[in-house]
Design a protein around this motif. Sequence first.
Motif, mmCIF file in Angstrom:
data_model
loop_
_atom_site.group_PDB
_atom_site.id
_atom_site.type_symbol
_atom_site.label_atom_id
_atom_site.label_comp_id
_atom_site.label_asym_id
_atom_site.label_seq_id
_atom_site.Cartn_x
_atom_site.Cartn_y
_atom_site.Cartn_z
ATOM 1 N N GLU A 120 -29.574 -12.955 -14.630
ATOM 2 C CA GLU A 120 -28.147 -12.608 -14.692
ATOM 3 C C GLU A 120 -27.281 -13.744 -14.161
ATOM 4 O OE1 GLU A 120 -26.975 -10.078 -16.346
ATOM 5 O OE2 GLU A 120 -29.077 -9.683 -16.810
ATOM 6 N N GLU A 121 -27.740 -14.405 -13.115
ATOM 7 C CA GLU A 121 -26.965 -15.523 -12.571
ATOM 8 C C GLU A 121 -26.871 -16.658 -13.581
ATOM 9 O OE1 GLU A 121 -27.921 -15.016 -7.798
ATOM 10 O OE2 GLU A 121 -29.302 -16.134 -9.080
ATOM 11 N N LEU A 122 -27.968 -16.952 -14.253
ATOM 12 C CA LEU A 122 -27.939 -18.032 -15.239
ATOM 13 C C LEU A 122 -26.996 -17.702 -16.396
ATOM 14 C CD1 LEU A 122 -31.672 -19.200 -15.490
ATOM 15 C CD2 LEU A 122 -29.776 -20.278 -14.274
ATOM 16 N N LYS A 123 -26.987 -16.463 -16.811
ATOM 17 C CA LYS A 123 -26.108 -16.083 -17.921
ATOM 18 C C LYS A 123 -24.638 -16.296 -17.573
ATOM 19 C CE LYS A 123 -29.398 -12.605 -19.449
ATOM 20 N NZ LYS A 123 -29.703 -11.150 -19.486
ATOM 21 N N ARG A 124 -24.315 -16.156 -16.286
ATOM 22 C CA ARG A 124 -22.916 -16.340 -15.882
ATOM 23 C C ARG A 124 -22.503 -17.805 -15.861
ATOM 24 N NH1 ARG A 124 -24.016 -11.881 -12.281
ATOM 25 N NH2 ARG A 124 -24.331 -13.253 -10.497
ATOM 26 N N LEU A 125 -23.480 -18.726 -15.978
ATOM 27 C CA LEU A 125 -23.137 -20.148 -16.038
ATOM 28 C C LEU A 125 -22.484 -20.531 -17.352
ATOM 29 C CD1 LEU A 125 -26.370 -21.837 -14.589
ATOM 30 C CD2 LEU A 125 -24.190 -21.495 -13.417
ATOM 31 N N VAL A 126 -22.719 -19.721 -18.382
ATOM 32 C CA VAL A 126 -22.272 -20.074 -19.729
ATOM 33 C C VAL A 126 -21.092 -19.205 -20.128
ATOM 34 C CG1 VAL A 126 -22.965 -20.246 -22.152
ATOM 35 C CG2 VAL A 126 -24.613 -20.750 -20.346
ATOM 36 N N PRO A 127 -19.954 -19.819 -20.496
ATOM 37 C CA PRO A 127 -18.812 -19.027 -20.949
ATOM 38 C C PRO A 127 -19.062 -18.491 -22.359
ATOM 39 C CG PRO A 127 -18.339 -21.355 -21.179
ATOM 40 C CD PRO A 127 -19.674 -21.264 -20.499
ATOM 41 N N GLY A 128 -18.209 -17.597 -22.794
ATOM 42 C CA GLY A 128 -18.306 -17.110 -24.169
ATOM 43 C C GLY A 128 -18.442 -15.610 -24.292
ATOM 44 N N GLY A 129 -18.470 -14.890 -23.146
ATOM 45 C CA GLY A 129 -18.514 -13.442 -23.229
ATOM 46 C C GLY A 129 -17.218 -12.898 -23.820
ATOM 47 N N HIS A 130 -17.332 -11.859 -24.632
ATOM 48 C CA HIS A 130 -16.132 -11.308 -25.244
ATOM 49 C C HIS A 130 -16.349 -9.871 -25.697
ATOM 50 C CE1 HIS A 130 -18.380 -12.986 -28.724
ATOM 51 N NE2 HIS A 130 -17.940 -11.892 -29.346
ATOM 52 N N VAL A 131 -15.240 -9.184 -25.893
ATOM 53 C CA VAL A 131 -15.239 -7.856 -26.501
ATOM 54 C C VAL A 131 -14.669 -7.999 -27.904
ATOM 55 C CG1 VAL A 131 -14.236 -5.531 -26.422
ATOM 56 C CG2 VAL A 131 -15.009 -6.650 -24.313
ATOM 57 N N ARG A 132 -15.336 -7.394 -28.874
ATOM 58 C CA ARG A 132 -14.881 -7.461 -30.261
ATOM 59 C C ARG A 132 -14.412 -6.077 -30.696
ATOM 60 N NH1 ARG A 132 -16.785 -7.171 -35.720
ATOM 61 N NH2 ARG A 132 -15.968 -8.880 -37.012
ATOM 62 N N LEU A 133 -13.188 -6.013 -31.174
ATOM 63 C CA LEU A 133 -12.613 -4.768 -31.681
ATOM 64 C C LEU A 133 -12.417 -4.904 -33.188
ATOM 65 C CD1 LEU A 133 -9.802 -4.314 -28.991
ATOM 66 C CD2 LEU A 133 -12.045 -3.219 -28.998
ATOM 67 N N ARG A 134 -12.908 -3.917 -33.922
ATOM 68 C CA ARG A 134 -12.715 -3.950 -35.371
ATOM 69 C C ARG A 134 -11.908 -2.731 -35.794
ATOM 70 N NH1 ARG A 134 -14.446 -2.207 -40.134
ATOM 71 N NH2 ARG A 134 -15.930 -0.727 -39.227
ATOM 72 N N PHE A 135 -10.964 -2.958 -36.736
ATOM 73 C CA PHE A 135 -10.057 -1.905 -37.206
ATOM 74 C C PHE A 135 -10.227 -1.715 -38.705
ATOM 75 C CE2 PHE A 135 -8.401 -3.939 -33.467
ATOM 76 C CZ PHE A 135 -7.928 -2.907 -32.680
ATOM 77 N N SER A 136 -9.920 -0.501 -39.181
ATOM 78 C CA SER A 136 -9.989 -0.229 -40.619
ATOM 79 C C SER A 136 -8.605 -0.249 -41.260
ATOM 80 C CB SER A 136 -10.654 1.129 -40.875
ATOM 81 O OG SER A 136 -9.984 2.154 -40.157
ATOM 82 N N ASP A 137 -7.568 -0.057 -40.442
ATOM 83 C CA ASP A 137 -6.184 -0.009 -40.948
ATOM 84 C C ASP A 137 -5.471 -1.307 -40.585
ATOM 85 O OD1 ASP A 137 -3.423 0.416 -41.307
ATOM 86 O OD2 ASP A 137 -3.632 2.570 -40.957
ATOM 87 N N PRO A 138 -4.998 -2.080 -41.578
ATOM 88 C CA PRO A 138 -4.313 -3.352 -41.289
ATOM 89 C C PRO A 138 -3.118 -3.188 -40.365
ATOM 90 C CG PRO A 138 -4.864 -3.223 -43.612
ATOM 91 C CD PRO A 138 -5.164 -1.883 -43.030
ATOM 92 N N ALA A 139 -2.364 -2.085 -40.503
ATOM 93 C CA ALA A 139 -1.186 -1.874 -39.660
ATOM 94 C C ALA A 139 -1.596 -1.661 -38.204
ATOM 95 C CB ALA A 139 -0.382 -0.670 -40.172
ATOM 96 N N VAL A 140 -2.658 -0.877 -37.999
ATOM 97 C CA VAL A 140 -3.161 -0.647 -36.641
ATOM 98 C C VAL A 140 -3.691 -1.953 -36.053
ATOM 99 C CG1 VAL A 140 -4.887 0.591 -35.278
ATOM 100 C CG2 VAL A 140 -3.704 1.764 -37.142
ATOM 101 N N TYR A 141 -4.357 -2.724 -36.890
ATOM 102 C CA TYR A 141 -4.871 -4.033 -36.465
ATOM 103 C C TYR A 141 -3.744 -4.927 -35.967
ATOM 104 C CZ TYR A 141 -6.504 -8.871 -37.272
ATOM 105 O OH TYR A 141 -6.790 -10.205 -37.161
#
Length: 325
Positions: free
Chosen positions: A229-250
């Motif tokens: 776990e400590e080694l994984k924190r050395l590397v940036p790039g963690g993210h949350v991905r949100l996907r939408f079905s409605d362009p307006a909501v997006y």
Amino acid sequence: MTTNEHEPEHELAIAATGLRKAYGDRTVLDGIDIRVPAGTVFSLLGPNGAGKTTAVNILSTLIAADGGEARIAGHDLTAEAQAVRAAIGVTGQFSAVDSLITGEENMLLMADLHHLPRQRGRQVTAELLERFDLTEAARKPASTYSGGMKRRLDIAMTLVGSPRIIFLDEPTTGLDPRSRHTMWQIIRELVSGGTTVFLTTQYLDEADQLADRIAVLNGGRLVAEGSPEELKRLVPGGHVRLRFSDPAVYERAATALRETTRDDEALALQIPSGGSQRELRAILDWLDAAGVEAEEMSVHTPDLDDVFFALTGNPVASTDKETVR
């Protein structure tokens, strides 16, 4: 300098300082330090040719280092080599199983090599064959064994001498997924019984699953060390991905959320995040406040693959070991 450098010497199964090895003008190990607490799994990772097997061969007395010093199970590697050999077991990349004789005969041969009395040797052989689920095949030639069975027999042979420390050099290379998982369970059981395991592997998921502590070897140097776990924190790039079905909501979500990366074709937003509960709750709160709902939400955190490639992609990128504190 490592995070566990202040551990009392008697609690360390392996304590090596400044190990060096060169072949001609090629430096394989360039002054590495290794400390492994007793009863843990220590994994050494690195690309092919990084020096992993050389480190194992030095620490298991198979070859001599050009410099540095080490204590294995409390014994000086050079001055007390015989005592070191009595305390360790080694399972190399290539099986030590003799395919021309039976599994039982392989085990009894190891018992003889360890000078066990005949009755005791037969007892230990029977116990280990049963423990490794090899009793049924014990009197069949080892040439008839599958790869997983040969690997189990190899480790069983290593355990005949009741070693306190076991060196496993790429123990699951070439095994199918089921056999690999069986081997993982065997390693966990060994450690739960107090055995120390020094593991080299090319499988990053294997190190992630088994190791209490990992060191990454590259260009003859240890370039990073820490828990998975400590080694994984050395590397940036963690993210949350949100996907939408409605362009307006997006679009509303893209407006409401900060620091997002847009993927208009997929109607998806990517938000930098370490994946903590607090960060996820904040994102959900933002979505609720904006009155929008994502179709899908996924979390990506760097894995050991990301760490490995970041640290070893350029062999000369790092000259100092980065130790997690």
